[in-house]
Design a protein around this motif. Structure first.
Motif, PDB file in Angstrom:
ATOM      1  N   ALA A  42       0.828  -1.204   0.000  1.00  0.00           N
ATOM      2  CA  ALA A  42       0.000   0.000   0.000  1.00  0.00           C
ATOM      3  C   ALA A  42       0.863   1.255   0.000  1.00  0.00           C
ATOM      4  CB  ALA A  42      -0.930  -0.012   1.214  1.00  0.00           C
ATOM      5  N   GLN A  43       1.952   1.225   0.757  1.00  0.00           N
ATOM      6  CA  GLN A  43       2.855   2.379   0.783  1.00  0.00           C
ATOM      7  C   GLN A  43       3.511   2.592  -0.574  1.00  0.00           C
ATOM      8  OE1 GLN A  43       5.505   1.481   4.032  1.00  0.00           O
ATOM      9  NE2 GLN A  43       3.972   1.922   5.623  1.00  0.00           N
ATOM     10  N   GLN A  44       3.886   1.495  -1.254  1.00  0.00           N
ATOM     11  CA  GLN A  44       4.478   1.611  -2.590  1.00  0.00           C
ATOM     12  C   GLN A  44       3.507   2.261  -3.568  1.00  0.00           C
ATOM     13  OE1 GLN A  44       5.692  -2.305  -3.822  1.00  0.00           O
ATOM     14  NE2 GLN A  44       7.082  -2.600  -2.070  1.00  0.00           N
ATOM     15  N   LEU A  45       2.227   1.925  -3.426  1.00  0.00           N
ATOM     16  CA  LEU A  45       1.214   2.445  -4.345  1.00  0.00           C
ATOM     17  C   LEU A  45       0.624   3.775  -3.886  1.00  0.00           C
ATOM     18  CD1 LEU A  45      -0.725  -0.897  -5.049  1.00  0.00           C
ATOM     19  CD2 LEU A  45       0.936   0.241  -6.542  1.00  0.00           C
ATOM     20  N   GLY A  46       0.961   4.187  -2.656  1.00  0.00           N
ATOM     21  CA  GLY A  46       0.399   5.429  -2.128  1.00  0.00           C
ATOM     22  C   GLY A  46      -1.086   5.305  -1.833  1.00  0.00           C
ATOM     23  N   LEU A  47      -1.487   4.119  -1.353  1.00  0.00           N
ATOM     24  CA  LEU A  47      -2.901   3.831  -1.108  1.00  0.00           C
ATOM     25  C   LEU A  47      -3.104   3.363   0.331  1.00  0.00           C
ATOM     26  CD1 LEU A  47      -3.621   1.766  -4.357  1.00  0.00           C
ATOM     27  CD2 LEU A  47      -4.366   4.123  -3.901  1.00  0.00           C
ATOM     28  N   PRO A  48      -4.314   3.466   0.847  1.00  0.00           N
ATOM     29  CA  PRO A  48      -4.575   2.941   2.191  1.00  0.00           C
ATOM     30  C   PRO A  48      -4.585   1.418   2.206  1.00  0.00           C
ATOM     31  CG  PRO A  48      -6.603   3.762   1.221  1.00  0.00           C
ATOM     32  CD  PRO A  48      -5.502   4.161   0.287  1.00  0.00           C
ATOM     33  N   SER A  49      -3.999   0.837   3.247  1.00  0.00           N
ATOM     34  CA  SER A  49      -4.080  -0.614   3.437  1.00  0.00           C
ATOM     35  C   SER A  49      -5.453  -0.934   4.022  1.00  0.00           C
ATOM     36  CB  SER A  49      -2.965  -1.087   4.369  1.00  0.00           C
ATOM     37  OG  SER A  49      -3.013  -0.399   5.600  1.00  0.00           O
ATOM     38  N   THR A  50      -6.121  -1.916   3.426  1.00  0.00           N
ATOM     39  CA  THR A  50      -7.517  -2.186   3.784  1.00  0.00           C
ATOM     40  C   THR A  50      -7.730  -3.673   4.027  1.00  0.00           C
ATOM     41  OG1 THR A  50      -8.262  -0.317   2.441  1.00  0.00           O
ATOM     42  CG2 THR A  50      -9.917  -1.964   3.039  1.00  0.00           C
ATOM     43  N   VAL A  51      -8.383  -4.001   5.131  1.00  0.00           N
ATOM     44  CA  VAL A  51      -8.751  -5.375   5.456  1.00  0.00           C
ATOM     45  C   VAL A  51     -10.262  -5.507   5.319  1.00  0.00           C
ATOM     46  CG1 VAL A  51      -8.841  -7.144   7.255  1.00  0.00           C
ATOM     47  CG2 VAL A  51      -6.792  -5.730   6.987  1.00  0.00           C
ATOM     48  N   ILE A  52     -10.707  -6.490   4.534  1.00  0.00           N
ATOM     49  CA  ILE A  52     -12.129  -6.730   4.322  1.00  0.00           C
ATOM     50  C   ILE A  52     -12.551  -7.924   5.170  1.00  0.00           C
ATOM     51  CG2 ILE A  52     -13.928  -7.228   2.619  1.00  0.00           C
ATOM     52  CD1 ILE A  52     -11.965  -6.135   0.480  1.00  0.00           C
ATOM     53  N   LEU A  53     -13.508  -7.693   6.059  1.00  0.00           N
ATOM     54  CA  LEU A  53     -14.035  -8.724   6.943  1.00  0.00           C
ATOM     55  C   LEU A  53     -15.516  -8.951   6.671  1.00  0.00           C
ATOM     56  CD1 LEU A  53     -12.598  -7.494  10.377  1.00  0.00           C
ATOM     57  CD2 LEU A  53     -11.594  -9.221   8.877  1.00  0.00           C
ATOM     58  N   PHE A  54     -15.991 -10.128   7.060  1.00  0.00           N
ATOM     59  CA  PHE A  54     -17.421 -10.437   6.993  1.00  0.00           C
ATOM     60  C   PHE A  54     -17.952 -10.654   8.405  1.00  0.00           C
ATOM     61  CE2 PHE A  54     -15.609 -12.223   3.031  1.00  0.00           C
ATOM     62  CZ  PHE A  54     -16.317 -11.466   2.107  1.00  0.00           C
ATOM     63  N   GLU A  55     -19.148 -10.142   8.665  1.00  0.00           N
ATOM     64  CA  GLU A  55     -19.792 -10.351   9.954  1.00  0.00           C
ATOM     65  C   GLU A  55     -21.292 -10.610   9.727  1.00  0.00           C
ATOM     66  OE1 GLU A  55     -19.866 -10.884  13.969  1.00  0.00           O
ATOM     67  OE2 GLU A  55     -18.078 -10.519  12.764  1.00  0.00           O
ATOM     68  N   PRO A  56     -21.808 -11.804  10.098  1.00  0.00           N
ATOM     69  CA  PRO A  56     -21.055 -12.911  10.680  1.00  0.00           C
ATOM     70  C   PRO A  56     -20.087 -13.516   9.661  1.00  0.00           C
ATOM     71  CG  PRO A  56     -23.237 -13.650  10.066  1.00  0.00           C
ATOM     72  CD  PRO A  56     -23.225 -12.166   9.851  1.00  0.00           C
ATOM     73  N   GLN A  57     -19.206 -14.393  10.140  1.00  0.00           N
ATOM     74  CA  GLN A  57     -18.323 -15.092   9.226  1.00  0.00           C
ATOM     75  C   GLN A  57     -19.173 -16.036   8.372  1.00  0.00           C
ATOM     76  OE1 GLN A  57     -14.467 -14.875  12.233  1.00  0.00           O
ATOM     77  NE2 GLN A  57     -15.478 -16.826  11.931  1.00  0.00           N
ATOM     78  N   PRO A  58     -18.794 -16.245   7.093  1.00  0.00           N
ATOM     79  CA  PRO A  58     -19.650 -17.008   6.177  1.00  0.00           C
ATOM     80  C   PRO A  58     -20.153 -18.339   6.722  1.00  0.00           C
ATOM     81  CG  PRO A  58     -17.908 -15.961   4.948  1.00  0.00           C
ATOM     82  CD  PRO A  58     -17.619 -15.685   6.394  1.00  0.00           C
ATOM     83  N   MET A  59     -19.290 -19.142   7.359  1.00  0.00           N
ATOM     84  CA  MET A  59     -19.753 -20.431   7.866  1.00  0.00           C
ATOM     85  C   MET A  59     -20.754 -20.261   8.990  1.00  0.00           C
ATOM     86  SD  MET A  59     -17.525 -23.799   8.810  1.00  0.00           S
ATOM     87  CE  MET A  59     -18.340 -25.382   9.067  1.00  0.00           C
ATOM     88  N   GLU A  60     -20.641 -19.177   9.763  1.00  0.00           N
ATOM     89  CA  GLU A  60     -21.608 -18.902  10.817  1.00  0.00           C
ATOM     90  C   GLU A  60     -22.966 -18.569  10.219  1.00  0.00           C
ATOM     91  OE1 GLU A  60     -18.530 -17.067  14.155  1.00  0.00           O
ATOM     92  OE2 GLU A  60     -19.617 -15.733  12.796  1.00  0.00           O
ATOM     93  N   PHE A  61     -22.969 -18.028   9.009  1.00  0.00           N
ATOM     94  CA  PHE A  61     -24.224 -17.716   8.316  1.00  0.00           C
ATOM     95  C   PHE A  61     -24.848 -18.975   7.725  1.00  0.00           C
ATOM     96  CE2 PHE A  61     -26.459 -16.729   4.349  1.00  0.00           C
ATOM     97  CZ  PHE A  61     -27.393 -15.797   4.778  1.00  0.00           C
ATOM     98  N   PHE A  62     -24.047 -19.778   7.042  1.00  0.00           N
ATOM     99  CA  PHE A  62     -24.579 -20.953   6.347  1.00  0.00           C
ATOM    100  C   PHE A  62     -24.830 -22.137   7.284  1.00  0.00           C
ATOM    101  CE2 PHE A  62     -22.386 -18.866   2.686  1.00  0.00           C
ATOM    102  CZ  PHE A  62     -23.512 -18.714   1.876  1.00  0.00           C
ATOM    103  N   GLN A  63     -23.915 -22.384   8.210  1.00  0.00           N
ATOM    104  CA  GLN A  63     -24.023 -23.533   9.109  1.00  0.00           C
ATOM    105  C   GLN A  63     -23.652 -23.123  10.536  1.00  0.00           C
ATOM    106  OE1 GLN A  63     -21.277 -26.085   6.700  1.00  0.00           O
ATOM    107  NE2 GLN A  63     -22.966 -27.560   6.778  1.00  0.00           N
ATOM    108  N   PRO A  64     -24.526 -22.353  11.182  1.00  0.00           N
ATOM    109  CA  PRO A  64     -24.164 -21.806  12.503  1.00  0.00           C
ATOM    110  C   PRO A  64     -23.806 -22.853  13.544  1.00  0.00           C
ATOM    111  CG  PRO A  64     -26.519 -21.543  12.027  1.00  0.00           C
ATOM    112  CD  PRO A  64     -25.865 -21.943  10.758  1.00  0.00           C
ATOM    113  N   ARG A  65     -24.430 -24.025  13.486  1.00  0.00           N
ATOM    114  CA  ARG A  65     -24.139 -25.057  14.485  1.00  0.00           C
ATOM    115  C   ARG A  65     -22.838 -25.804  14.188  1.00  0.00           C
ATOM    116  NH1 ARG A  65     -28.121 -25.678  18.043  1.00  0.00           N
ATOM    117  NH2 ARG A  65     -30.197 -24.886  17.527  1.00  0.00           N
ATOM    118  N   MET A  66     -22.352 -25.692  12.965  1.00  0.00           N
ATOM    119  CA  MET A  66     -21.124 -26.376  12.560  1.00  0.00           C
ATOM    120  C   MET A  66     -19.915 -25.441  12.563  1.00  0.00           C
ATOM    121  SD  MET A  66     -21.977 -29.512  11.993  1.00  0.00           S
ATOM    122  CE  MET A  66     -20.611 -30.132  11.010  1.00  0.00           C
ATOM    123  N   ALA A  67     -20.160 -24.146  12.715  1.00  0.00           N
ATOM    124  CA  ALA A  67     -19.064 -23.173  12.642  1.00  0.00           C
ATOM    125  C   ALA A  67     -18.090 -23.372  13.800  1.00  0.00           C
ATOM    126  CB  ALA A  67     -19.623 -21.757  12.678  1.00  0.00           C
TER     127      ALA A  67
END
Length: 309
Positions: A42-67
């Motif tokens: 990001a510093q080389q490109l002059g851009l912000p470093s960005t982390v993309i998260l999911f909430e809930p986490q995908p497995m918690e959405f599809f199979q909450p009892r198996m997550a």
């Protein structure tokens, strides 16, 4: 660190970034290596470093009892990501609409239209989009056509084994806190706010701090020697139980209860960190409170020895 909650809050000012996508549960040394590489790019490109998260986490959405149990709740995860020097976190709500997007639609609507992505770090086994049809090769193909680069994450190992959230969960389940610490880069800790309990511990001489785990399943279960941060200038030693309290009621989500040695202040509402030092035993159901009290005396004595009190 800037936090953008949901795709709907992405603005023109958020376009243009170097990013990575994942659960990043635990923010272990492997994740930290990714974030370091991301920051450099990001510093080389002059851009912000960005982390993309999911909430809930995908497995918690599809199979909450198996997550799998979360190593860190969202609040802890964000604190650890911030400590890695990341500029921005985009927290996407994983819902029916997002789950229905094809891989191509996700790239176009979220990564390109929403974020104007210029560089992307993902694992070479990363799968995304409806029916998990998107993969690393598809991202490279779209990136070549749309003008963003895609790079795979390097594996980080400990004792010739790949560091992963799964490996840390297995270590914690076995009470192997040394391996967990080597993989995390820090001792394993659970953070939370001290809440009100039923105060039954006081009736048998063991008042406890009750901490809501904010998760369906705990990665640790049983009785432990612990050290608690956040209530004094130095760590406070104690003995903790993580479980459903089978002798009391045995129902509901697991609760973290901590009895601190030589400490009886009321600290409701305080934010604490509980660091796990040693696993003493499994949680079990006792036939009476007298029997439970005798076992707690033994647990406390053993915890004092472990903590060299």
């Amino acid at each position: 660190m800037q936090l953008v909650r949901s795709q709907h809050n992405l603005r023109a000012s958020h376009r243009g970034c170097a990013a990575t996508i994942g659960n990043f549960d635990g923010v272990h040394l492997g994740h930290q290596a990714v974030f370091n590489a991301l920051r450099e790019k990001a510093q080389q490109l002059g851009l912000p470093s960005t982390v993309i998260l999911f909430e809930p986490q995908p497995m918690e959405f599809f199979q909450p009892r198996m997550a799998p149990p979360r190593l860190t709740r969202l609040r802890e995860k964000l604190i650890h990501i911030r400590s890695c020097g990341i500029d921005r976190v985009v927290l996407l709500e994983f819902n029916v609409h997002l789950a229905a997007l094809t891989a191509e639609e996700f790239v176009q609507q979220v990564l390109l239209d929403g974020m104007g992505i210029r560089h992307l770090y993902v694992g070479d086994d990363f799968r995304f989009g409806k029916e998990r049809k998107g993969d690393f090769a598809l991202l490279q193909k779209i990136g070549a056509a749309q003008g963003f680069s895609v790079q795979s994450m390097d594996t980080v190992c400990h004792d010739d084994c790949r560091i992963s959230s799964t490996r840390i969960r297995e270590a914690l389940a076995e009470g192997d806190f040394a391996t967990a610490e080597h993989c995390l880069g820090r001792p394993y800790q659970i953070c939370g706010r001290v809440g009100h309990g039923n105060q039954r511990g006081r009736t048998i001489g063991f008042p406890t701090l009750n901490v809501n785990l904010h998760r369906r399943v705990s990665p640790v279960r049983g009785v432990f020697a612990v050290r608690v941060q956040g209530l004094a200038e130095k760590d406070l030693p104690g003995v903790a139980n993580v479980g459903t309290r089978p002798t009391v009621d045995g129902e509901g989500r697991p609760l973290l209860e901590v009895h601190l040695f030589d400490f009886d202040a009321r600290v409701y509402g305080a934010q604490v960190g509980v660091t796990f030092v040693h696993r003493i035993r499994d949680e079990k159901k006792f036939s009476s409170f007298d029997e439970l009290q005798q076992q707690i005396l033994l647990d406390a004595s053993r915890a004092r020895k472990i903590l060299a009190i």
